[in-house]
Enzyme design. Sequence first.
Site, mmCIF file in Angstrom:
data_model
loop_
_atom_site.group_PDB
_atom_site.id
_atom_site.type_symbol
_atom_site.label_atom_id
_atom_site.label_comp_id
_atom_site.label_asym_id
_atom_site.label_seq_id
_atom_site.Cartn_x
_atom_site.Cartn_y
_atom_site.Cartn_z
ATOM 1 N NE ARG A 58 -5.536 2.946 11.552
ATOM 2 C CZ ARG A 58 -4.693 1.826 10.918
ATOM 3 N NH1 ARG A 58 -5.008 0.497 10.719
ATOM 4 N NH2 ARG A 58 -3.233 2.216 10.625
ATOM 5 C CE LYS B 165 -2.399 0.212 3.875
ATOM 6 N NZ LYS B 165 -2.175 1.439 4.821
ATOM 7 N NE ARG C 175 8.589 -1.672 11.019
ATOM 8 C CZ ARG C 175 7.846 -0.989 10.087
ATOM 9 N NH1 ARG C 175 6.793 -1.532 9.701
ATOM 10 N NH2 ARG C 175 7.966 0.279 9.719
ATOM 11 N NE ARG D 71 7.926 -4.735 6.803
ATOM 12 C CZ ARG D 71 6.561 -4.406 6.731
ATOM 13 N NH1 ARG D 71 6.119 -3.491 5.715
ATOM 14 N NH2 ARG D 71 6.117 -4.533 8.002
ATOM 15 N NE ARG E 174 1.123 -6.396 11.866
ATOM 16 C CZ ARG E 174 2.051 -5.897 10.982
ATOM 17 N NH1 ARG E 174 3.266 -6.736 10.878
ATOM 18 N NH2 ARG E 174 2.059 -4.740 10.428
#
Length: 305
Positions: free
Chosen positions: A181, A107, A248, A215, A259
């Site tokens: 959201r 995104k 992360r 990532r 998630r």
Amino acid sequence: MRPSYIINNWEMIKNMTLNIRAIGIVASLVIAWCLKHYWCTDCISLDRDSIFQSCQSDGKQADLGRQQEDQDTGSTTKTAMVGVSYSRMAAQAAFRAVILGAPGSGKGTISARIVKQFDVKHISSGDKLRYHIANQTDLGKKVKKYLDSGMLVPDETMIALISEEIKTLEGRNWLLDGFPRTRAQAEALQKIYPLSLVINVDVPDSVIVERLKNRWVHLPSGRVYNIGFNDPKVPGRDDVTGELLVQRPDDQPEVVQERLHVYATKTKPLIDYYKQLNVLKSFAGNTTDSMWPAIKETIGQYLGR
């Protein structure tokens, strides 16, 4: 004495003449009414007396009336054309979009391309919140309290934040990222700023899990690298500063799966809401490169490019 048949014929002729005169009078009245009605179509909004007064003018007045009507029609046409042009300009200057996408869907990359290609202002709710927290603004202090206590930032606070950001753009085209959201936020936004387009980036969960597993991030700048797709020039180092890259904790596969589940659950009401408004466009693919041409074409249609 005249013969009776002559008298009878004379009476018949006289009666016919009277009938013809009567017909002529009626015809004249009908023609006069038609003329009045024809010339007074623009006078209908006036009271009845004004209509008949305006219609009792001679032929020259009628000609002037027709000329004025033609001028008015031309003026109306010009005004309508100007109105259409203005509407098109207003539509182009009021492109309002939201981008939706799961964590790791690309995104952010797509948003950056939209900004570069179409000169659209990108508003990231996350970036704005971090800015206010870092600068210890009144809003930032409120937000920090919520986050520190593990609570979600209330809808009212987020709506106020985004509304203020949009006001500063002074009519520029914009793209919201990370907001809304919730359906409540979406409904509030729609009342203030009706959306032109909602872009839904649809990437399979399995692709996202694999992507986030590889990532690495330069935390100070937020620059992201993906091993095998967007590798850093020096393994483990940021291309710009040379500083170490980190992974992360929430990019671990188990965490990512959770998630994605949370995102799908929370986003479904938004998807359904925007489908009802007929502003949702979904773009499915495994990479941003595969989805970008369709996204670019769609936005181009809205902006006339």
